[in-house]
Design a protein around this motif. Sequence first.
Motif, PDB file in Angstrom:
ATOM      1  N   THR A  15      -6.120 -41.147  18.630  1.00 31.38           N
ATOM      2  CA  THR A  15      -5.301 -40.503  17.610  1.00 31.38           C
ATOM      3  C   THR A  15      -4.445 -41.524  16.885  1.00 31.38           C
ATOM      4  OG1 THR A  15      -5.210 -38.494  18.918  1.00 31.38           O
ATOM      5  CG2 THR A  15      -3.552 -38.736  17.199  1.00 31.38           C
ATOM      6  N   ALA A  16      -3.885 -42.474  17.650  1.00 30.90           N
ATOM      7  CA  ALA A  16      -2.992 -43.471  17.058  1.00 30.90           C
ATOM      8  C   ALA A  16      -3.713 -44.412  16.119  1.00 30.90           C
ATOM      9  CB  ALA A  16      -2.316 -44.286  18.166  1.00 30.90           C
ATOM     10  N   SER A  95       3.626 -42.653  15.221  1.00 28.83           N
ATOM     11  CA  SER A  95       2.300 -43.167  15.561  1.00 28.83           C
ATOM     12  C   SER A  95       2.016 -44.462  14.803  1.00 28.83           C
ATOM     13  CB  SER A  95       1.219 -42.127  15.247  1.00 28.83           C
ATOM     14  OG  SER A  95       1.123 -41.921  13.860  1.00 28.83           O
ATOM     15  N   GLY A 210       0.950 -50.428  15.389  1.00 25.04           N
ATOM     16  CA  GLY A 210       1.617 -49.351  16.113  1.00 25.04           C
ATOM     17  C   GLY A 210       2.251 -49.884  17.381  1.00 25.04           C
TER      18      GLY A 210
END
Length: 246
Positions: A15-16, A95, A210
Amino acid sequence: MRKVLMTLLCIAAITACGPKGGKKAAAGNEGEGKVNLEKVAENIAKDTFNGEKNTAEAASFWFKKRFNIPIADVTPDFEYGKETGKYDFLGEEMSASYVTFVAKDSTLNRDDFIAYVKKVYAATAKAADGGINVYGFTQKSDPAEAAAEKTLEVVLDEGKPQSLFGIELYMGSYSWNFIKDGTYYMVDVKQLEKRKNGEDKPFAARTIIGQGLQKSMQETMDEAEKALSDPEVQKQIEKALKDKSK
Protein backbone atom coordinates in the motif's frame (compact mmCIF):
# COMPACT_ATOMS: atom_id res chain seq x y z
CA MET A 1 0.50 -15.44 14.50
CA ARG A 2 3.81 -14.81 12.75
CA LYS A 3 2.27 -15.76 9.39
CA VAL A 4 -0.59 -13.33 9.99
CA LEU A 5 1.91 -10.66 10.97
CA MET A 6 3.94 -11.16 7.83
CA THR A 7 0.79 -10.91 5.72
CA LEU A 8 -0.23 -7.65 7.36
CA LEU A 9 3.26 -6.19 6.98
CA CYS A 10 3.32 -7.17 3.29
CA ILE A 11 -0.07 -5.54 2.71
CA ALA A 12 1.13 -2.38 4.43
CA ALA A 13 4.34 -2.32 2.37
CA ILE A 14 2.47 -2.75 -0.92
CA THR A 15 0.00 0.00 0.00
CA ALA A 16 2.81 2.39 0.91
CA CYS A 17 4.50 1.92 -2.44
CA GLY A 18 1.60 3.34 -4.39
CA PRO A 19 -0.81 1.98 -6.98
CA LYS A 20 -0.98 -1.62 -8.11
CA GLY A 21 1.16 -2.76 -10.99
CA GLY A 22 4.74 -2.90 -9.71
CA LYS A 23 7.18 -1.71 -12.34
CA LYS A 24 4.55 -1.44 -15.03
CA ALA A 25 2.23 1.56 -15.12
CA ALA A 26 -0.32 2.79 -17.59
CA ALA A 27 0.31 6.16 -19.16
CA GLY A 28 -2.60 8.53 -19.58
CA ASN A 29 -3.47 12.14 -20.20
CA GLU A 30 -5.26 13.12 -17.01
CA GLY A 31 -3.59 16.47 -16.28
CA GLU A 32 -0.60 18.74 -16.45
CA GLY A 33 2.63 17.51 -14.90
CA LYS A 34 3.90 21.03 -14.22
CA VAL A 35 3.73 21.95 -10.55
CA ASN A 36 1.67 25.00 -9.59
CA LEU A 37 4.16 26.49 -7.13
CA GLU A 38 1.75 29.22 -6.02
CA LYS A 39 -0.73 26.55 -4.94
CA VAL A 40 2.01 24.66 -3.10
CA ALA A 41 3.16 27.82 -1.31
CA GLU A 42 -0.41 28.58 -0.32
CA ASN A 43 -0.79 25.15 1.30
CA ILE A 44 2.59 25.36 3.01
CA ALA A 45 1.41 28.57 4.63
CA LYS A 46 -1.61 26.62 5.92
CA ASP A 47 0.71 23.87 7.18
CA THR A 48 -1.31 21.22 5.37
CA PHE A 49 -2.48 20.27 1.87
CA ASN A 50 -6.18 20.48 1.17
CA GLY A 51 -6.24 19.34 -2.45
CA GLU A 52 -6.31 16.08 -4.40
CA LYS A 53 -3.56 13.71 -3.23
CA ASN A 54 -2.76 12.32 -6.72
CA THR A 55 -1.36 15.59 -8.03
CA ALA A 56 2.06 17.11 -8.61
CA GLU A 57 1.16 19.84 -6.12
CA ALA A 58 0.38 17.32 -3.36
CA ALA A 59 3.62 15.42 -3.99
CA SER A 60 5.59 18.68 -4.07
CA PHE A 61 4.05 19.83 -0.80
CA TRP A 62 4.74 16.65 1.13
CA PHE A 63 8.23 16.14 -0.31
CA LYS A 64 9.10 19.58 1.05
CA LYS A 65 7.09 19.32 4.27
CA ARG A 66 8.15 15.81 5.36
CA PHE A 67 11.57 15.39 3.77
CA ASN A 68 12.72 18.99 3.14
CA ILE A 69 13.29 18.11 -0.51
CA PRO A 70 12.22 20.70 -3.12
CA ILE A 71 10.48 19.08 -6.07
CA ALA A 72 13.07 20.65 -8.40
CA ASP A 73 15.77 18.53 -6.71
CA VAL A 74 14.04 15.30 -7.81
CA THR A 75 12.99 16.52 -11.25
CA PRO A 76 15.01 14.85 -14.03
CA ASP A 77 17.31 16.63 -16.46
CA PHE A 78 16.02 14.48 -19.32
CA GLU A 79 13.08 15.75 -21.35
CA TYR A 80 9.78 14.57 -19.97
CA GLY A 81 6.18 14.96 -21.00
CA LYS A 82 3.88 17.50 -19.41
CA GLU A 83 0.83 15.27 -19.69
CA THR A 84 0.59 12.70 -16.90
CA GLY A 85 -1.45 9.72 -15.83
CA LYS A 86 -3.90 9.88 -12.94
CA TYR A 87 -1.60 8.00 -10.58
CA ASP A 88 1.78 9.46 -11.57
CA PHE A 89 1.93 11.52 -8.38
CA LEU A 90 1.02 10.95 -4.76
CA GLY A 91 1.40 13.22 -1.77
CA GLU A 92 0.25 12.07 1.65
CA GLU A 93 1.21 12.91 5.20
CA MET A 94 1.42 9.42 6.68
CA SER A 95 2.23 7.04 3.81
CA ALA A 96 4.93 7.13 1.14
CA SER A 97 4.78 9.90 -1.47
CA TYR A 98 6.08 9.69 -5.02
CA VAL A 99 6.68 11.58 -8.26
CA THR A 100 6.78 10.14 -11.78
CA PHE A 101 8.28 11.59 -14.94
CA VAL A 102 7.41 10.16 -18.34
CA ALA A 103 10.30 10.54 -20.79
CA LYS A 104 9.71 12.36 -24.05
CA ASP A 105 8.19 10.02 -26.64
CA SER A 106 7.72 7.55 -23.75
CA THR A 107 11.27 6.24 -24.22
CA LEU A 108 13.61 6.31 -21.24
CA ASN A 109 17.19 5.30 -22.01
CA ARG A 110 19.37 3.82 -19.29
CA ASP A 111 21.99 6.58 -19.22
CA ASP A 112 19.30 9.20 -18.56
CA PHE A 113 17.77 7.02 -15.89
CA ILE A 114 21.09 6.45 -14.09
CA ALA A 115 21.77 10.20 -14.21
CA TYR A 116 18.38 10.70 -12.57
CA VAL A 117 19.21 8.17 -9.84
CA LYS A 118 22.38 10.14 -9.10
CA LYS A 119 20.39 13.38 -8.89
CA VAL A 120 17.89 11.93 -6.41
CA TYR A 121 20.73 10.42 -4.38
CA ALA A 122 22.32 13.87 -4.10
CA ALA A 123 18.97 15.44 -3.14
CA THR A 124 18.31 13.06 -0.26
CA ALA A 125 21.88 13.35 1.00
CA LYS A 126 21.49 17.14 1.02
CA ALA A 127 18.32 16.85 3.13
CA ALA A 128 19.74 14.20 5.49
CA ASP A 129 21.22 14.55 8.95
CA GLY A 130 24.97 14.63 8.46
CA GLY A 131 24.62 15.03 4.70
CA ILE A 132 24.81 11.30 3.91
CA ASN A 133 22.57 8.48 2.72
CA VAL A 134 22.62 5.29 4.78
CA TYR A 135 21.81 1.57 4.58
CA GLY A 136 18.89 1.63 7.00
CA PHE A 137 17.34 -1.29 8.85
CA THR A 138 16.00 -2.78 5.62
CA GLN A 139 19.56 -3.99 4.96
CA LYS A 140 21.38 -3.89 8.28
CA SER A 141 20.15 -5.08 11.67
CA ASP A 142 22.92 -3.49 13.74
CA PRO A 143 22.12 0.19 14.53
CA ALA A 144 25.66 1.36 13.78
CA GLU A 145 25.70 -0.42 10.44
CA ALA A 146 22.19 0.81 9.59
CA ALA A 147 23.35 4.40 10.15
CA ALA A 148 26.56 3.93 8.14
CA GLU A 149 26.92 5.72 4.83
CA LYS A 150 25.70 3.87 1.77
CA THR A 151 27.77 5.38 -1.00
CA LEU A 152 26.55 6.10 -4.50
CA GLU A 153 28.99 3.49 -5.79
CA VAL A 154 27.34 0.81 -3.64
CA VAL A 155 23.85 1.90 -4.68
CA LEU A 156 24.73 1.73 -8.38
CA ASP A 157 26.55 -1.58 -7.97
CA GLU A 158 23.53 -3.19 -6.30
CA GLY A 159 21.28 -2.09 -9.15
CA LYS A 160 23.56 -3.00 -12.04
CA PRO A 161 22.42 -5.57 -14.64
CA GLN A 162 22.98 -9.23 -13.87
CA SER A 163 23.63 -12.02 -16.36
CA LEU A 164 21.70 -15.28 -16.27
CA PHE A 165 22.42 -17.91 -18.93
CA GLY A 166 23.77 -15.16 -21.15
CA ILE A 167 20.64 -13.04 -20.76
CA GLU A 168 20.91 -9.59 -19.19
CA LEU A 169 18.53 -9.03 -16.31
CA TYR A 170 18.01 -5.41 -15.26
CA MET A 171 15.52 -4.61 -12.54
CA GLY A 172 15.81 -0.84 -12.92
CA SER A 173 15.47 -0.23 -9.19
CA TYR A 174 17.83 1.54 -6.76
CA SER A 175 17.26 1.98 -3.05
CA TRP A 176 18.77 3.48 0.07
CA ASN A 177 17.75 5.25 3.29
CA PHE A 178 18.44 8.65 4.77
CA ILE A 179 17.93 10.02 8.27
CA LYS A 180 16.17 13.33 8.85
CA ASP A 181 15.60 14.65 12.37
CA GLY A 182 16.46 11.20 13.70
CA THR A 183 13.87 9.38 11.55
CA TYR A 184 14.79 6.85 8.89
CA TYR A 185 13.25 7.35 5.44
CA MET A 186 13.42 4.80 2.65
CA VAL A 187 14.04 5.82 -0.96
CA ASP A 188 13.28 3.78 -4.06
CA VAL A 189 14.04 5.07 -7.55
CA LYS A 190 12.72 2.82 -10.28
CA GLN A 191 12.11 2.81 -13.98
CA LEU A 192 8.57 2.01 -15.09
CA GLU A 193 7.82 -0.16 -18.09
CA LYS A 194 4.91 -0.67 -20.44
CA ARG A 195 4.20 -3.06 -23.28
CA LYS A 196 5.34 -1.79 -26.67
CA ASN A 197 5.53 -3.91 -29.82
CA GLY A 198 5.35 -7.07 -27.73
CA GLU A 199 8.17 -6.04 -25.35
CA ASP A 200 8.37 -4.31 -21.99
CA LYS A 201 10.01 -0.94 -22.60
CA PRO A 202 11.11 1.63 -19.98
CA PHE A 203 9.16 4.86 -20.37
CA ALA A 204 9.26 6.70 -17.03
CA ALA A 205 11.20 7.22 -13.79
CA ARG A 206 9.57 7.25 -10.36
CA THR A 207 10.94 8.32 -6.97
CA ILE A 208 9.19 6.99 -3.87
CA ILE A 209 10.04 8.21 -0.37
CA GLY A 210 8.40 7.05 2.84
CA GLN A 211 9.19 6.32 6.44
CA GLY A 212 11.41 3.28 6.79
CA LEU A 213 12.05 0.83 9.60
CA GLN A 214 13.20 2.56 12.78
CA LYS A 215 14.49 -0.69 14.30
CA SER A 216 15.77 -3.98 12.97
CA MET A 217 13.30 -6.21 11.17
CA GLN A 218 13.45 -8.75 14.02
CA GLU A 219 12.70 -6.11 16.66
CA THR A 220 9.91 -4.70 14.52
CA MET A 221 8.41 -8.16 14.01
CA ASP A 222 8.64 -8.99 17.72
CA GLU A 223 6.96 -5.74 18.76
CA ALA A 224 4.26 -6.08 16.10
CA GLU A 225 3.59 -9.69 17.13
CA LYS A 226 3.27 -8.62 20.76
CA ALA A 227 0.83 -5.88 19.80
CA LEU A 228 -1.23 -8.27 17.65
CA SER A 229 -1.56 -10.67 20.56
CA ASP A 230 -3.59 -8.05 22.43
CA PRO A 231 -7.26 -9.22 22.49
CA GLU A 232 -8.53 -5.71 21.79
CA VAL A 233 -6.26 -5.37 18.76
CA GLN A 234 -7.44 -8.75 17.48
CA LYS A 235 -11.06 -7.59 17.77
CA GLN A 236 -10.27 -4.46 15.78
CA ILE A 237 -8.50 -6.48 13.07
CA GLU A 238 -11.41 -8.93 12.87
CA LYS A 239 -13.87 -6.05 12.55
CA ALA A 240 -11.75 -4.36 9.88
CA LEU A 241 -11.54 -7.58 7.86
CA LYS A 242 -15.31 -8.08 8.10
CA ASP A 243 -15.97 -4.50 7.01
CA LYS A 244 -13.54 -4.95 4.11
CA SER A 245 -15.34 -8.08 2.92
CA LYS A 246 -18.74 -6.34 2.72
